[in-house]
Scaffold this active site. Structure first.
Site, PDB file in Angstrom:
ATOM      1  CD  GLN A  56      -3.086  -0.968   2.211  1.00 56.67           C
ATOM      2  OE1 GLN A  56      -3.288  -1.988   2.865  1.00 56.67           O
ATOM      3  NE2 GLN A  56      -3.730   0.153   2.466  1.00 56.67           N
ATOM      4  NE  ARG A  81     -13.919   0.870   2.717  1.00 62.86           N
ATOM      5  CZ  ARG A  81     -14.393   0.307   1.625  1.00 62.86           C
ATOM      6  NH1 ARG A  81     -14.403  -0.987   1.490  1.00 62.86           N
ATOM      7  NH2 ARG A  81     -14.871   1.032   0.652  1.00 62.86           N
ATOM      8  CB  CYS A  82     -10.885   3.465   9.908  1.00 63.79           C
ATOM      9  SG  CYS A  82      -9.748   2.671  11.044  1.00 63.79           S
ATOM     10  CD  GLU A 136      -9.409   4.964   5.310  1.00 61.53           C
ATOM     11  OE1 GLU A 136      -8.551   4.111   5.085  1.00 61.53           O
ATOM     12  OE2 GLU A 136      -9.190   5.978   5.976  1.00 61.53           O
TER      13      GLU A 136
END
Ligand SMILES: Cc1cc2nc3c(=O)[nH]c(=O)nc-3n(C[C@H](O)[C@H](O)[C@H](O)COP(=O)(O)OP(=O)(O)OC[C@H]3O[C@@H](n4cnc5c(N)ncnc54)[C@H](O)[C@@H]3O)c2cc1C
Lengths: 284, 806
Positions: free
Chosen positions: B237, B384-385, B760
Site C-alpha cells: 500500500q 478501512r479507517c 473509509e
C-alpha cells in the site's frame, strides 16, 4: 492449503471403483463432489494416496419414483435434487432441505452420496434420511447390502460403511402429509447451528404419525422417536409441541464452538423443532 | 471558428471532470479476469517460499532440524533465524518503533509466527517440505488477555526488551507494557467529572478483527546479480516507503531497489506493514540469484499478517441535567500482540484516537492509551479507517448512547444538542485537532427526516408493548451514528512514518497531441484512482479524463509518496494532482498568450481553452497549446508541458456523516434482519458520485460484518479460533443489507478542490450504527452495553440475561 501428492483414478463402473478401493485399502478414498474431502486434504487432515473419482459412473446417477418408492443415485448433486420435479412432488422436504445447504456453487458439485457417506455431523442430509427412514445401498467386494439410515451413523466420521464399500443409492418410501426442514445458520454457506426435519401425518385434526430428526447437535444425526411419539394422538397444540421439544432435548448433546455455547444450541434446537412442527402441521 | 465552438456546458461534460458519475476505467480488465496481481507474475527460474509456522502461542524453540525437508528433490534451502543473523535480518524494525522477529529467534510469541522459510522449485514441493521440518518446542505460559498481561507475575513475553524501561513512545512501566500516550487535560477533566450533574461510565470493547482482503499478502523478489538491482513486486500500500525501508535494512542503495505494486486485490490496511515474508523472499533471492515468490494462503493471512482493533475503551462522560456534555474521560487498554507493528504516524502510537470527542463540542477531555504485549499476532492497522478512528467513533457513539440512557433522553436529540455548530468551524477540539469544516445539524436533520425517525420511535414503542403482551418475539432497534473522521495524513510538521513526511505527489506530462499521463505516489487497491484522479485533472487542465492515463505503484517511475491508506489519497495526492494541474495551466496560459499575440493577463481560462478577454472568438484549446509547447520556440519558455507537485497538506480533512440502521431482532434465535440502512456522507466536494456510492456500499458491508459477526477470536491457549472463512464472517450478497445513500456537501476550506476523502467513512460510521441498533432494541429492557460482534449467540445471550426467554 496444498494437499500432499496423490494418484487419481476414474473408474466407469461400481465394480471398478470397488476393485480400486479393495486394491489400495487404507490408501484409497472415493471422491464424489470433493466439497468435503478436498478441504480436508488441503488442510492435510486427510492423507489420501489414491483418489477414486466416482464421477464417471453413470449408474450412480438418476432418480426414480415408482410405486411410492423413491430411489436416488448417490452421485446426484444437491442442485440436481433441487431441480428434479418428480422428486419435489414425491418428497418435497428434500428440495426444502437442499436449498438450505451451502450455496449454489457448492450444490452444483456436492452430491447426496458424499453428504451421506461423509459422516460429518454438520451435514444436513443424514438427519433428513433418518427422518425419512431411508435405506442405503452399499456395494462392496462381496456384493451389495442394505443398511438403514437410522443404523448407519456411529460417531463423527464413523459409519457402518466399510472402507472398501461404496454407497450407490438411497431408497425410501415417499412420505405422506406435511413436512418442514428448519435450519439456523450464521450465513449462507454455513453448517447448521441447529436444524430439525419433521414429517407429520394427520387424521382429521389429530396427529396420526410423525418422524423427527435433528442435525448438528450431536456427533451423529439424532432421530427423536420420543419427540415424535409426543405428538401422535395430539391436536398439535402448544402443549403437545412443548412435550415434543422436552422429549427431544435429552437426546441431543451439542458441543460449544464458534456458533455458540451449549445452552444456546439447546435453546435454538428447541426453537427450530417448534417451528418445523408448526410448519409441517400447517402443511399436513 | 466562432460557430464551431460548442456551448460551455457541452464542453464541460465532455471533460468528464469533477462531479461526473464516470464508469471505472479499471473495471474493463477486472471484470474480464485480466487484472495483473502478484500471484499472476511468473518470472523465469522463479522459486517459491513457504513458512513453517508455530503451532504454539508462546514457546521456546529448542531446535530446528531441516534435514528431511532438504532431502526432498526440488527443495533449495530452508532458512532459519541463524541464517539471517549474519545479515542482521533475523529481526526487523516495525513502523511503530519496535522490532519484530523475521524468523523465530529462540522463541515464538504467537500462533502462526514464522519459524523457518522453505525455498523450493514450486509451491507444492515447498508445502511438502514445510511438513517435514522438525521443530522442537518447549511450551511457555500463554497470555492473551491484555489485563492479565499486566499482572506482576505475568509471563515475560519480550525477553529481548529486558531492562528496557524506555520505549519508542516514552517510559515502560511493566515487562509487557509498550507505551502510555496521553492527550488533553487530566486535572481539568477530573474536576469536571467530580462536579457534574450526571456522569455515565462504561467499558466499550472493540474486538479484534482482520481486514481480510480478497487477495492475501505476497511478493516476488528478484535480485539481478548482473546489474545489482533488486526488484520487488508486491502487495504494497506504500511502495516508496517500502523501498526506503528495504534500503535502510538491507544496505542496498535506494536507486538499486525498484518496488512495484501491481493490481492489488484490496488492502484495507493489511498491506501497509512490512512482513517477514517480504524479507525472507528478498534474502532468498539474493542468496539464490533467482526470483522468489511468497504468497500467503487465507489461513496465513488471518493468523499472521496485520489484525485490526482490539481496544478496551473505558469511558466516562459528564453532562448537565438537560444534556449538555461537559467533559469526556477515556482510558484505552490497547492489545498490540507480540510486537508493536501498528502502522501509525510516528508521533501517534494510538493513531488519531484523540478524535474521540467525535462530532460534539466537548470543552474538556482527557485520554490515555496503554499499549500492551500479548501472545497474539502483531498488527493494529487501520482496517478501512484512518488510524484508530473507527475505534474512536465507536467509543464516542456508544458513550453518547450510554449517556442518553443515564439522562433518560432521546439519543438523537442528545446528539443534536451537542454537535459542534456550523459557525464554530474551524473548531479546536479539547484533544488537539482543528476540525476544518462541518455542518452537522443540517446532515442530522436530513437523515432523521429521511428515515422518518419520529414514526420509527412510535413503531418501536408499540412493538415493545406487543412484545410484552406476547404477540411478537421480535424487537425493533434504531441505530444512530453521527461520525466525524480525520483523514488525509498529513501535514509534514506532525505526520511522518519512519521519518518520512506524509506529503504526496503527482507528476504530469502532457503529450504533443493533447493527451496526458499523470503519475502519483499513491496506489489504488480498488478505490478507482485511475478513474477519479483523471477527473480531478480533467477539470483542472481541460483535457478529457478519457485522454489521461493515471499510473501508480512503480517507484522507478512514480514520484515519491507515502501511499494509500487512511483515506489520504484524495486529500493529499488528489491535492497534489490539482496543484500540478494548475502549474500546467499557468504555463499553458503563457503559451496561449504568445500564440494569440496578447499579454499573459489578457487571456482567461474557459473550461478547455484560454480565450482573449472580451473576444471569445479568439482562443487556443489545450490541444493546440499542447502541440505548440512541443513545436514552437517560445521566447522565455522551455519546450514541453510537464509539471510536478509535492503537496504538504496544511491540515487534515474531516469528513462526516449521519448513518441510521433499522434492525429487527429475533430474541429466541439471536438472528437479525436489517430493515433499512441509511447513509448520509459529507466528503466535501464530490469527485465521482458513482465511486462514492460504491465505496459506501463496500465500507458499510465491512462494517456490517464487523458489528454482526466478524472476529479474530483466540482461546486461552492462544489458538486462533476463526482462521478460515467458514468461521471468519465475510457476508455474502445474501446477508449484505440494502443501502440508501445520501449526501450533503461541505467543502474542505484548505483543500485545493475542497475534497475530503470518503473511502473509509462507511466503515467508521456503520459499525456504531449497526451496534447501536442492537443496543437500542434492548434499551427498553435495561441493556446498557453488550460487546460486539453481535452474532446470533451473543444477541441471544443479551435476551437471556435480560430475562426475555421467560
Ligand atoms: C462452503 C461449504 C458449505 C457447505 N455447507 C453445507 C451445509 O450447509 N450442509 C451440508 O449438508 N453440507 C454442506 N457442505 C458440504 C457439501 O454439501 C458437500 O458437498 C457434501 O457434504 C459432500 O458431498 P461431496 O459430493 O462433495 O463429497 P466428497 O467431498 O467427495 O466426499 C465426502 C466423503 O464421502 C466419501 N464419499 C463420497 N461419495 C461416496 C460414495 N458414493 N460412497 C462412499 N463414500 C463416498 C468420500 O470418500 C469422502 O470421505 C458444504 C460444503 C462447503 C464447501
Amino acid at each position: 492449503m496444498i494437499p500432499s501428492r496423490f494418484d487419481y483414478h476414474r473408474p466407469d463402473s461400481v465394480d471398478g471403483a470397488v476393485a480400486l478401493l479393495t486394491k489400495y485399502g487404507d490408501e484409497a478414498r472415493a471422491i464424489a463432489g470433493g466439497h468435503s474431502l478436498i478441504p480436508m486434504m488441503k488442510l492435510r487432515m486427510a492423507e489420501v494416496q489414491h483418489l477414486v473419482d466416482l464421477q464417471g459412473i453413470d449408474s450412480m446417477k438418476g432418480v426414480s419414483v415408482a410405486g411410492g418408492t423413491v430411489t436416488i443415485g448417490a452421485m446426484m448433486t444437491q442442485h440436481e435434487l433441487i431441480a428434479n420435479e418428480a422428486l419435489a412432488k414425491a418428497a418435497p422436504i428434500i428440495r426444502e432441505a437442499s436449498l438450505q445447504i451451502a450455496d449454489p456453487q457448492v450444490r452444483y458439485v456436492g452430491t447426496i452420496g458424499g453428504n451421506l457417506a461423509n459422516g460429518d455431523p454438520g451435514n444436513d442430509m443424514p438427519g433428513l434420511m433418518q427422518c425419512l427412514d431411508a435405506t442405503y445401498v452399499l456395494a462392496g467386494p462381496d456384493g451389495t447390502r442394505e443398511v438403514a439410515a437410522r443404523d448407519f451413523y456411529e460417531a463423527a466420521y464413523f459409519t457402518a460403511r466399510s472402507d472398501d464399500e461404496i454407497l450407490v443409492s438411497v431408497r425410501f418410501t415417499a412420505p405422506k402429509g406435511g413436512y418442514a426442514y428448519e435450519k439456523q445458520k450464521r450465513k449462507i454457506g454455513d453448517y447448521a447451528t441447529a436444524a430439525a426435519a419433521v414429517l407429520i401425518e394427520k387424521d382429521g385434526a389429530t396427529c396420526a404419525a410423525t418422524s423427527i430428526a435433528m442435525t448438528n447437535l450431536s456427533d451423529t444425526p439424532v432421530w427423536c422417536e420420543a419427540a415424535g411419539a409426543a405428538l401422535v394422538g395430539s391436536k398439535l397444540d402448544k402443549s403437545a409441541i412443548d412435550a415434543a421439544v422436552a422429549a427431544m432435548l435429552p437426546t441431543i448433546d451439542p458441543q460449544e464452538d464458534n456458533r455458540g455455547p451449549v445452552e444456546f444450541k439447546k435453546h435454538v434446537a428447541g426453537v427450530m423443532l417448534r417451528r418445523a412442527i408448526e410448519r409441517a402441521a400447517s402443511r399436513a | 471558428m466562432n460557430e464551431m465552438t460548442p456551448p460551455k456546458a457541452e464542453r464541460a461534460e465532455a471533460l468528464k471532470g469533477l462531479g461526473t458519475a464516470r464508469k471505472r476505467v479499471e473495471d474493463a480488465r477486472f471484470t474480464q479476469g485480466k487484472g495483473n496481481y502478484v500471484d499472476d507474475l511468473k518470472l523465469p527460474g522463479m522459486l517459491f517460499g513457504d513458512f513453517v509456522r508455530s503451532p504454539y502461542a508462546h514457546a521456546r524453540v529448542k531446535s530446528i532440524n531441516a534435514d528431511k525437508a532438504k532431502a526432498i528433490p526440488g527443495v533449495i534451502a530452508v532458512l532459519t533465524a541463524d541464517d539471517l543473523r549474519p545479515l542482521n535480518l533475523h529481526w526487523m524494525p516495525t513502523l511503530a518503533g519496535d522490532v519484530q522477529m523475521v524468523l523465530a529467534d529462540g522463541k515464538v510469541l504467537f500462533q502462526g509466527q514464522e519459524v523457518a522459510f522453505v525455498v523450493a522449485e514450486d509451491r507444492y514441493i515447498a508445502a511438502d517440505a514445510v511438513e517435514l521440518v522438525e521443530v522442537e518446542y518447549e511450551e511457555l505460559p500463554v497470555v492473551v488477555d491484555p489485563f492479565k498481561a499486566q499482572a506482576d507475575d505475568a509471563p515475560v513475553l519480550r525477553e529481548d526488551l529486558a531492562g528496557k524501561t524506555e520505549g519508542a513512545h516514552g517510559p515502560r512501566r511493566h515487562h509487557n507494557h509498550i507505551f502510555t500516550w496521553e492527550q488533553g487535560d487530566k486535572d481539568a477533566t477530573d474536576a469536571v467529572l467530580g462536579s457534574a450533574d450526571v456522569v455515565a461510565e462504561e467499558m466499550v470493547y472493540y474486538h479484534r478483527t482482520h481486514p481480510c482482503p480478497l487477495e492475501t499478502c505476497g511478493c516476488v523478489a528478484s535480485m539481478d546479480k548482473v546489474n545489482g538491482k533488486l526488484t520487488v513486486h508486491g502487495t504494497f500500500q506504500a511502495p516508496h516507503a517500502v523501498r526506503t525501508v528495504a534500503s535502510l535494512i538491507s544496505g542496498i542503495a535506494e536507486h538499486n531497489i525498484r518496488i512495484i505494486s501491481p493490481d492489488i486485490g484490496g488492502g484495507f490496511g493489511n498491506k501497509v506493514g512490512v512482513y517477514p515474508g517480504y524479507i525472507c523472499a528478498i534474502v532468498a533471492s539474493i542468496v539464490t540469484g533467482v526470483p522468489v515468490k511468497w504468497v500467503e494462503d487465507r489461513m496465513d493471512n488471518l493468523m499472521a499478517t496485520a489484525f485490526a482493533r482490539d481496544y478496551w475503551m473505558k469511558g466516562k462522560i459528564a453532562a448537565t441535567k438537560d444534556g449538555k456534555i461537559t467533559g469526556l474521560w477515556c482510558h484505552v487498554t490497547a492489545d498490540h500482540g507480540a510486537f508493536d507493528a501498528c502502522a501509525d504516524p510516528t508521533k501517534f502510537p494510538a493513531g488519531f484516537f484523540n478524535i474521540c470527542t467525535g462530532s460534539y463540542d466537548i470543552p474538556t477531555a482527557y485520554l490515555a492509551v496503554d499499549g500492551i504485549y500479548t501472545n497474539k499476532a502483531p498488527g493494529g492497522v487501520a482496517y478501512r479507517c484512518s488510524f484508530r478512528v473507527t475505534e474512536a467513533a465507536y467509543f464516542i457513539e456508544r458513550m453518547i448512547e450510554v449517556l442518553a440512557i443515564e439522562l433518560g433522553m432521546d439519543a438523537a436529540e442528545l446528539r443534536a444538542k451537542n454537535f459542534i455548530k456550523k459557525e464554530q468551524f474551524p473548531y479546536q477540539s479539547a484533544l488537539g485537532w482543528e476540525y476544518d469544516s462541518g455542518d452537522y445539524h443540517t446532515a442530522w436533520d436530513k437523515a432523521l427526516s429521511a428515515v422518518g425517525y419520529t414514526e420509527l420511535r412510535k413503531e418501536q414503542a408499540e412493538r415493545v408493548e406487543a412484545f410484552k403482551r406476547g404477540e411478537t418475539r421480535k424487537l425493533l432497534g434504531i441505530g444512530l451514528c453521527h461520525f466525524t473522521e480525520i483523514v488525509g495524513a498529513g501535514p509534514v510538521k506532525n505526520c511522518d512514518i519512519l521519518g518520512l513526511g506524509m506529503f504526496d505527489s503527482c507528476e504530469i506530462r502532457i503529450h504533443p497531441t493533447g493527451s496526458a499521463i499523470a503519475r502519483l505516489g499513491t496506489i489504488s487497491q480498488g478505490q478507482g484512482h485511475a478513474t477519479t484522479f483523471a477527473q480531478i485533472l480533467a477539470s483542472e487542465i481541460g483535457i478529457s479524463a478519457d485522454d489521461i492515463t493515471i499510473e501508480e505503484g512503480d517507484t522507478d517511475t512514480a514520484p515519491y509518496g507515502l501511499g494509500t491508506y487512511g483515506s489520504r489519497s484524495t486529500p493529499v495526492a488528489g491535492a497534489a494532482t490539482a496543484m500540478a494541474g494548475r502549474k500546467i495551466r499557468a504555463k499553458a496560459q503563457m503559451i496561449a498568450a504568445y500564440l494569440l499575440e496578447v499579454h499573459d493577463n489578457d487571456v482567461e481560462w474557459d473550461i478547455d481553452r484560454f480565450m482573449v478577454k472580451g473576444a471569445p472568438e479568439r482562443f487556443k484549446t489545450m490541444k493546440e497549446i499542447a502541440f505548440a509547447s512541443y513545436n514552437q520556440a517560445i521566447p522565455g519558455l522551455e519546450p514541453g508541458l510537464e509539471a510536478v507537485s509535492y503537496y504538504d497538506p496544511p491540515n487534515m480533512t474531516y469528513p462526516f456523516g449521519a448513518y441510521i440502521c433499522v434492525m429487527e431482532i429475533d430474541v429466541d434465535t439471536g438472528e437479525h434482519e436489517i430493515r433499512q440502512f441509511y447513509a448520509l456522507d459529507d466528503c466535501g466536494t464530490r469527485i465521482n458520485p458513482m465511486i462514492i456510492e460504491g465505496q459506501v456500499h463496500g465500507g458499510a458491508t465491512e462494517g456490517y460484518a464487523i458489528a454482526m459477526g466478524q472476529e479474530l477470536a483466540y482461546d486461552d491457549m492462544g489458538n486462533v479460533k476463526t482462521g478460515t472463512l467458514m468461521d471468519f464472517f465475510i457476508p455474502t450478497s445474501w446477508e449484505t443489507p440494502h443501502y440508501t445513500t445520501d449526501h450533503t456537501v461541505t467543502p474542505s476550506p484548505h483543500h485545493p478542490i475542497g475534497a475530503k476523502g470518503v473511502g473509509e467513512s462507511p466503515n467508521v460510521g456503520s459499525v456504531p450504527a449497526f451496534s447501536n441498533a442492537v443496543h437500542d432494541a434492548f434499551r427498553p429492557f435495561g441493556l446498557k452495553q453488550a460487546h460486539m460482534p453481535h452474532d446470533h449467540w451473543r444477541i441471544w445471550k443479551i435476551a437471556r440475561d435480560l430475562g426475555l426467554h421467560g
